[in-house]
Design a protein around this motif. Structure first.
Motif, PDB file in Angstrom:
ATOM      1  N   TYR A  66       0.827  -1.201   0.000  1.00  0.00           N
ATOM      2  CA  TYR A  66       0.000   0.000   0.000  1.00  0.00           C
ATOM      3  C   TYR A  66       0.858   1.246   0.000  1.00  0.00           C
ATOM      4  O   TYR A  66       1.954   1.255   0.559  1.00  0.00           O
ATOM      5  N   GLY A  67       0.341   2.311  -0.579  1.00  0.00           N
ATOM      6  CA  GLY A  67       0.994   3.606  -0.516  1.00  0.00           C
ATOM      7  C   GLY A  67       0.484   4.364   0.692  1.00  0.00           C
ATOM      8  O   GLY A  67      -0.703   4.327   0.989  1.00  0.00           O
ATOM      9  N   TYR A  68       1.376   5.026   1.404  1.00  0.00           N
ATOM     10  CA  TYR A  68       0.985   5.800   2.570  1.00  0.00           C
ATOM     11  C   TYR A  68       2.082   6.770   2.971  1.00  0.00           C
ATOM     12  O   TYR A  68       3.226   6.640   2.529  1.00  0.00           O
ATOM     13  N   ARG A  69       1.710   7.733   3.803  1.00  0.00           N
ATOM     14  CA  ARG A  69       2.687   8.669   4.353  1.00  0.00           C
ATOM     15  C   ARG A  69       2.961   8.262   5.790  1.00  0.00           C
ATOM     16  O   ARG A  69       2.049   8.155   6.602  1.00  0.00           O
ATOM     17  N   ARG A  70       4.218   8.021   6.080  1.00  0.00           N
ATOM     18  CA  ARG A  70       4.636   7.638   7.428  1.00  0.00           C
ATOM     19  C   ARG A  70       4.556   8.845   8.368  1.00  0.00           C
ATOM     20  O   ARG A  70       4.529   9.977   7.906  1.00  0.00           O
ATOM     21  N   THR A  71       4.571   8.585   9.651  1.00  0.00           N
ATOM     22  CA  THR A  71       4.502   9.681  10.622  1.00  0.00           C
ATOM     23  C   THR A  71       5.724  10.592  10.550  1.00  0.00           C
ATOM     24  O   THR A  71       5.643  11.753  10.937  1.00  0.00           O
ATOM     25  N   ASP A  72       6.849  10.096  10.019  1.00  0.00           N
ATOM     26  CA  ASP A  72       8.048  10.934   9.880  1.00  0.00           C
ATOM     27  C   ASP A  72       8.036  11.728   8.570  1.00  0.00           C
ATOM     28  O   ASP A  72       8.985  12.442   8.261  1.00  0.00           O
ATOM     29  N   GLY A  73       6.955  11.596   7.786  1.00  0.00           N
ATOM     30  CA  GLY A  73       6.814  12.358   6.547  1.00  0.00           C
ATOM     31  C   GLY A  73       7.294  11.646   5.298  1.00  0.00           C
ATOM     32  O   GLY A  73       7.074  12.137   4.188  1.00  0.00           O
TER      33      GLY A  73
END
Length: 95
Positions: A77-84
């Motif tokens: 899956y594509g996503y944005r991690r909490t670190d950006g």
């Protein structure tokens, strides 16, 4: 191929300590991003840490801050991690 419409360049980066980034993409207006390519999606954590270490060593007064940091994976899956850092399955980049 993806940078051609933007007149961009793609280069790799390696420092004298052996730290490296698979691709640094720069577009004509000076914006840039750094990417790690990992076949194994479970390697995204290590790749993101590597990108963040790289970014910490960049002279942002001279080069600006990155517009994007991304880990390109083979599946998942594509996503944005909490670190950006963005995790980007290669299948989302087109046919």
């Amino acid at each position: 191929m993806y940078t051609q419409p933007l007149n961009g360049t793609v280069e790799s980066w390696r420092d004298s300590n052996g730290n490296e980034v698979d691709a640094v993409v720069t577009v004509r207006d000076g914006r840039w991003g750094a990417f790690e390519v990992k076949l194994d999606p479970t390697a995204a954590d290590d790749a993101a840490r590597s990108l963040l270490r790289f970014t910490a060593s960049v002279d942002t007064e001279r080069h600006g801050v990155p517009a994007v940091l991304g880990v390109i994976t083979s599946t998942g899956y594509g996503y944005r991690r909490t670190d950006g850092v963005q995790v980007i399955p290669i299948t989302t980049l087109g046919p």
